[in-house]
Design a protein around this motif. Structure first.
Motif, PDB file in Angstrom:
ATOM      1  N   SER A   1       0.617  -1.109  -0.015  1.00 16.48           N
ATOM      2  CA  SER A   1       0.329   0.058   0.074  1.00 16.48           C
ATOM      3  C   SER A   1       0.876   1.535   0.114  1.00 16.48           C
ATOM      4  N   TRP A   2       2.253   0.710   0.377  1.00 14.76           N
ATOM      5  CA  TRP A   2       2.865   2.929   0.405  1.00 14.76           C
ATOM      6  C   TRP A   2       3.342   3.139  -0.955  1.00 14.76           C
ATOM      7  N   LEU A   3       2.841   2.191  -1.765  1.00 14.22           N
ATOM      8  CA  LEU A   3       2.980   2.570  -3.023  1.00 14.22           C
ATOM      9  C   LEU A   3       2.645   3.901  -3.959  1.00 14.22           C
ATOM     10  N   THR A   4       1.396   3.791  -2.945  1.00 12.17           N
ATOM     11  CA  THR A   4       0.202   5.078  -2.856  1.00 12.17           C
ATOM     12  C   THR A   4       0.974   6.586  -2.437  1.00 12.17           C
ATOM     13  N   LEU A   5       2.423   6.426  -1.814  1.00  8.49           N
ATOM     14  CA  LEU A   5       3.029   7.665  -1.625  1.00  8.49           C
ATOM     15  C   LEU A   5       2.442   8.672  -0.637  1.00  8.49           C
ATOM     16  N   ASN A   6       1.794   8.238   0.175  1.00 13.08           N
ATOM     17  CA  ASN A   6       0.339   8.553   1.100  1.00 13.08           C
ATOM     18  C   ASN A   6      -0.245   9.905   0.391  1.00 13.08           C
ATOM     19  N   GLY A   7      -1.007   8.478  -0.285  1.00 10.23           N
ATOM     20  CA  GLY A   7      -2.488   9.141  -1.118  1.00 10.23           C
ATOM     21  C   GLY A   7      -1.911  10.428  -2.372  1.00 10.23           C
ATOM     22  N   LYS A   8      -1.478  10.195  -2.944  1.00 12.58           N
ATOM     23  CA  LYS A   8      -0.664  11.083  -4.154  1.00 12.58           C
ATOM     24  C   LYS A   8      -0.848  10.368  -5.970  1.00 12.58           C
ATOM     25  N   ARG A   9      -0.980   9.170  -5.269  1.00 12.69           N
ATOM     26  CA  ARG A   9      -1.364   7.994  -5.913  1.00 12.69           C
ATOM     27  C   ARG A   9      -2.289   7.164  -6.538  1.00 12.69           C
ATOM     28  N   VAL A  10      -2.843   6.822  -7.977  1.00 15.41           N
ATOM     29  CA  VAL A  10      -4.191   6.163  -6.805  1.00 15.41           C
ATOM     30  C   VAL A  10      -3.988   4.812  -8.060  1.00 15.41           C
ATOM     31  N   PRO A  11      -4.359   3.791  -7.377  1.00 14.32           N
ATOM     32  CA  PRO A  11      -4.321   2.124  -8.051  1.00 14.32           C
ATOM     33  C   PRO A  11      -5.547   2.464  -9.751  1.00 14.32           C
ATOM     34  N   VAL A  12      -4.580   2.159 -10.761  1.00 20.39           N
ATOM     35  CA  VAL A  12      -5.588   1.611 -11.777  1.00 20.39           C
ATOM     36  C   VAL A  12      -5.149   0.165 -12.720  1.00 20.39           C
ATOM     37  N   ARG A  13      -6.300  -0.559 -12.852  1.00 19.06           N
ATOM     38  CA  ARG A  13      -6.608  -1.675 -12.632  1.00 19.06           C
ATOM     39  C   ARG A  13      -6.247  -1.732 -13.963  1.00 19.06           C
ATOM     40  N   ILE A  14      -5.056  -3.281 -14.435  1.00 21.53           N
ATOM     41  CA  ILE A  14      -4.501  -3.514 -15.466  1.00 21.53           C
ATOM     42  C   ILE A  14      -4.530  -5.400 -15.167  1.00 21.53           C
ATOM     43  N   SER A  15      -4.626  -6.086 -16.390  1.00 15.54           N
ATOM     44  CA  SER A  15      -4.628  -7.220 -16.440  1.00 15.54           C
ATOM     45  C   SER A  15      -4.327  -7.743 -18.136  1.00 15.54           C
ATOM     46  N   THR A  16      -4.412  -9.114 -17.601  1.00 14.51           N
ATOM     47  CA  THR A  16      -3.262  -9.774 -18.337  1.00 14.51           C
ATOM     48  C   THR A  16      -4.062  -9.914 -19.729  1.00 14.51           C
ATOM     49  N   ASP A  17      -5.047  -9.234 -20.309  1.00 16.86           N
ATOM     50  CA  ASP A  17      -5.598  -9.030 -21.292  1.00 16.86           C
ATOM     51  C   ASP A  17      -4.534  -7.759 -22.622  1.00 16.86           C
ATOM     52  N   LEU A  18      -3.625  -7.574 -21.985  1.00 13.13           N
ATOM     53  CA  LEU A  18      -3.036  -6.686 -22.483  1.00 13.13           C
ATOM     54  C   LEU A  18      -1.868  -7.247 -23.065  1.00 13.13           C
ATOM     55  N   CYS A  19      -1.520  -8.270 -22.824  1.00 12.59           N
ATOM     56  CA  CYS A  19      -0.511  -9.499 -22.976  1.00 12.59           C
ATOM     57  C   CYS A  19      -0.509 -10.396 -23.746  1.00 12.59           C
ATOM     58  N   GLY A  20      -1.685 -10.147 -24.412  1.00 15.13           N
ATOM     59  CA  GLY A  20      -1.752 -11.092 -25.641  1.00 15.13           C
ATOM     60  C   GLY A  20      -1.744 -12.745 -25.346  1.00 15.13           C
ATOM     61  N   GLY A  21      -1.741 -13.420 -24.249  1.00 18.15           N
ATOM     62  CA  GLY A  21      -1.522 -14.339 -24.087  1.00 18.15           C
ATOM     63  C   GLY A  21       0.302 -14.863 -23.632  1.00 18.15           C
ATOM     64  N   GLN A  22       0.928 -14.254 -23.974  1.00 19.67           N
ATOM     65  CA  GLN A  22       2.034 -13.569 -23.688  1.00 19.67           C
ATOM     66  C   GLN A  22       2.821 -13.942 -22.233  1.00 19.67           C
ATOM     67  N   ILE A  23       2.387 -14.897 -21.721  1.00 18.42           N
ATOM     68  CA  ILE A  23       3.467 -14.912 -20.785  1.00 18.42           C
ATOM     69  C   ILE A  23       4.477 -15.958 -19.866  1.00 18.42           C
ATOM     70  N   PRO A  24       5.340 -14.616 -19.222  1.00 18.80           N
ATOM     71  CA  PRO A  24       5.551 -13.975 -18.909  1.00 18.80           C
ATOM     72  C   PRO A  24       5.451 -12.437 -19.246  1.00 18.80           C
ATOM     73  N   CYS A  25       4.740 -11.277 -19.265  1.00 18.96           N
ATOM     74  CA  CYS A  25       3.973 -10.097 -19.525  1.00 18.96           C
ATOM     75  C   CYS A  25       5.114  -8.911 -18.814  1.00 18.96           C
ATOM     76  N   VAL A  26       4.823  -7.997 -18.884  1.00 18.70           N
ATOM     77  CA  VAL A  26       5.330  -6.945 -18.266  1.00 18.70           C
ATOM     78  C   VAL A  26       4.491  -5.607 -18.518  1.00 18.70           C
ATOM     79  N   VAL A  27       3.621  -5.090 -17.746  1.00 17.39           N
ATOM     80  CA  VAL A  27       2.502  -4.087 -18.305  1.00 17.39           C
ATOM     81  C   VAL A  27       3.350  -2.823 -17.270  1.00 17.39           C
ATOM     82  N   GLU A  28       3.405  -2.022 -18.720  1.00 18.43           N
ATOM     83  CA  GLU A  28       4.185  -0.278 -17.569  1.00 18.43           C
ATOM     84  C   GLU A  28       3.750   1.415 -18.187  1.00 18.43           C
ATOM     85  N   ALA A  29       3.499   1.772 -17.762  1.00 14.58           N
ATOM     86  CA  ALA A  29       2.587   3.330 -17.607  1.00 14.58           C
ATOM     87  C   ALA A  29       4.051   4.502 -18.100  1.00 14.58           C
TER      88      ALA A  29
END
Length: 448
Positions: free
Chosen positions: A365-393
């Motif tokens: 939970s510390w990844l919010t940086l004291n509430g300055k960042r918000v969680p954004v849902r991601i899934s393996t749908d972006l990976c096109g069936g390829q695992i392992p897969c990195v998703v980055e912003a």
């Protein structure tokens, strides 16, 4: 040449390194391990290689590989896994002559606020980190705007290469800016935000410096780049482990630390802030001993220090070496013996791994940086069936080679997780171990 390296790495991953004359895989030498790791094209390829070769290693080589793997896992956004892979516990037991703080005599306060208050009377502030534990970068991010407002103009950062001469103009680090540490998103954010705030970035690591000479070279480089040209400069330093110690001993007998030598060169007494002694090394387990004795009695969502109620003094667990001791909140309250199950000496250190239940994929939970960042849902749908897969912003004006705002690595198909992002516009990119882009998507993160 790059293609040959990738193909060689893929072969290595499948075959578990080299094969003996009897057809059995054999362990690589230390030199081969480091060479294959260093020549891998990206973090996911480095991860695949280390996971494949780890069962073959023993002794010092296995410990080295675990350290490398933890660094890569941190880079890939696998923060729980990084600490669990390498629960490096170099924490020094406080002297028995210094009782641990208790709530009746001490209160916890935000570390960023307390350090800023103390920094007003100093020209050098030094904060350390544990390289594979990105939680030790949260405080530096919080301090950047506060110290800039106090007139601090220079930020000296470990791991940056002096060869990246375009960094200040470009505004962000890339895979060619220095060591792998810079590829971890929060480390990249430190440099990015510092440049935006108007800091002058000071790389100070010297190539090919030996362990005995490293701190001498670091201190001299900082002095020549900053104080020799600007005697009244105000400097913020982000460094690793014991390089900020004000007394020798933790780096080896006879080695004067960077902080000690910088004080000699400048005549300035640095404010040295330690945050590696009181941190959670039992992610997914239980931590008994002096960290538990403090962290279970004081609670805070952010890194904190302890202020004596009667005098207002800030606590240091080792006053000879550090002016301030920062306590990092545990990744989970379950990492602490809050119920007093273990009736042990409060100064005896003991870590028990693992514990149940524990979901390693649940990002801290510390990844919010004291509430300055918000969680954004991601899934393996972006990976096109390829695992392992990195998703980055990525920030919209930055290329793939830039260290992203956040990233997460999917190791299992049909799964989801979250990225933690500041409000704004981003480009999501999914990629595989060859570096191939699998899918991209533009997103907007609204303010909350």
């Amino acid at each position: 040449m790059r293609l040959k390296t990738v193909m060689c790495l893929i072969c290595t991953t499948v075959l578990l390194a080299s094969t003996s004359a009897h057809g059995q895989p054999s362990a690589p030498s230390t030199q081969e391990l480091l060479s294959r790791f260093g020549n891998a094209p990206n973090g996911l390829a480095r991860y695949d290689y280390l996971i494949a070769v780890m069962p073959l290693l023993k002794g010092d080589d296995k410990s080295l590989a675990q350290q490398l793997l933890a660094t890569v896992e941190s880079e890939l956004g696998l923060y729980n896994e990084a600490v669990m892979t390498f629960p490096f516990d170099n924490r020094v037991t406080p002297p028995r002559s210094t009782p641990l703080p208790q709530p009746d005599g001490w209160q916890n306060v935000d570390a960023a606020d307390a350090v800023t208050e103390l920094a007003a009377k100093r020209n050098i502030v030094m904060v350390n980190e544990a390289h594979h534990d990105a939680h030790t970068r949260e405080l530096t991010l919080a301090l950047l705007p506060r110290l800039r407002a106090l007139g601090f103009r220079y930020l000296a950062v470990e791991a940056l290469s002096q060869k990246d001469t375009e960094l200040m103009h470009r505004g962000y680090v890339t895979e060619n800016s220095g060591s792998e540490y810079l590829l971890e998103p929060l480390y990249g954010e430190i440099v990015r935000q510092a440049i935006r705030l108007g800091y002058i970035i000071v790389p100070y690591d010297v190539d090919n410096a030996g362990e005995e000479d490293r701190d001498t070279d670091q201190a001299r480089t900082i002095y020549e780049k900053v104080f020799a040209k600007d005697p009244h400069a105000k400097l913020f330093v982000h460094a690793g482990y014991s390089h900020i110690d004000k007394a020798a001993g933790n780096l080896g007998d006879g080695i004067k630390t960077m902080a000690m030598q910088l004080k000699q060169l400048t005549g300035e007494d640095p404010l040295c802030v330690d945050q590696v002694q009181f941190r959670d090394v039992a992610v997914g387990g239980l931590d008994f001993g002096f960290y538990n004795s403090v962290a279970s009695k004081f609670t805070s969502p952010v890194p904190y220090v302890l202020r004596e109620r009667s005098s207002g003094a800030i606590w240091s667990s080792d006053p000879q070496r550090h002016d301030v001791t920062v306590v990092l909140p545990p990744a989970s309250e379950q990492d602490l013996d809050i119920n007093g199950v273990m009736k042990s000496d409060v100064l005896r250190r003991e870590v028990v791994l693992p514990r149940a239940p524990f979901d390693v994929s649940q990002r801290p939970s510390w990844l919010t940086l004291n509430g300055k960042r918000v969680p954004v849902r991601i899934s393996t749908d972006l990976c096109g069936g390829q695992i392992p897969c990195v998703v980055e912003a990525h920030y919209p004006t930055e290329p793939d080679a830039a260290t992203p705002a956040d990233r997460y690595t999917f190791l299992h198909n049909h799964s989801h997780n979250v990225l933690y992002l500041f409000p704004g516009h981003y480009r999501l990119r999914a990629w595989d171990a060859s570096g191939k882009t699998l899918q991209q998507q533009d997103i907007d993160v609204p303010a909350h």
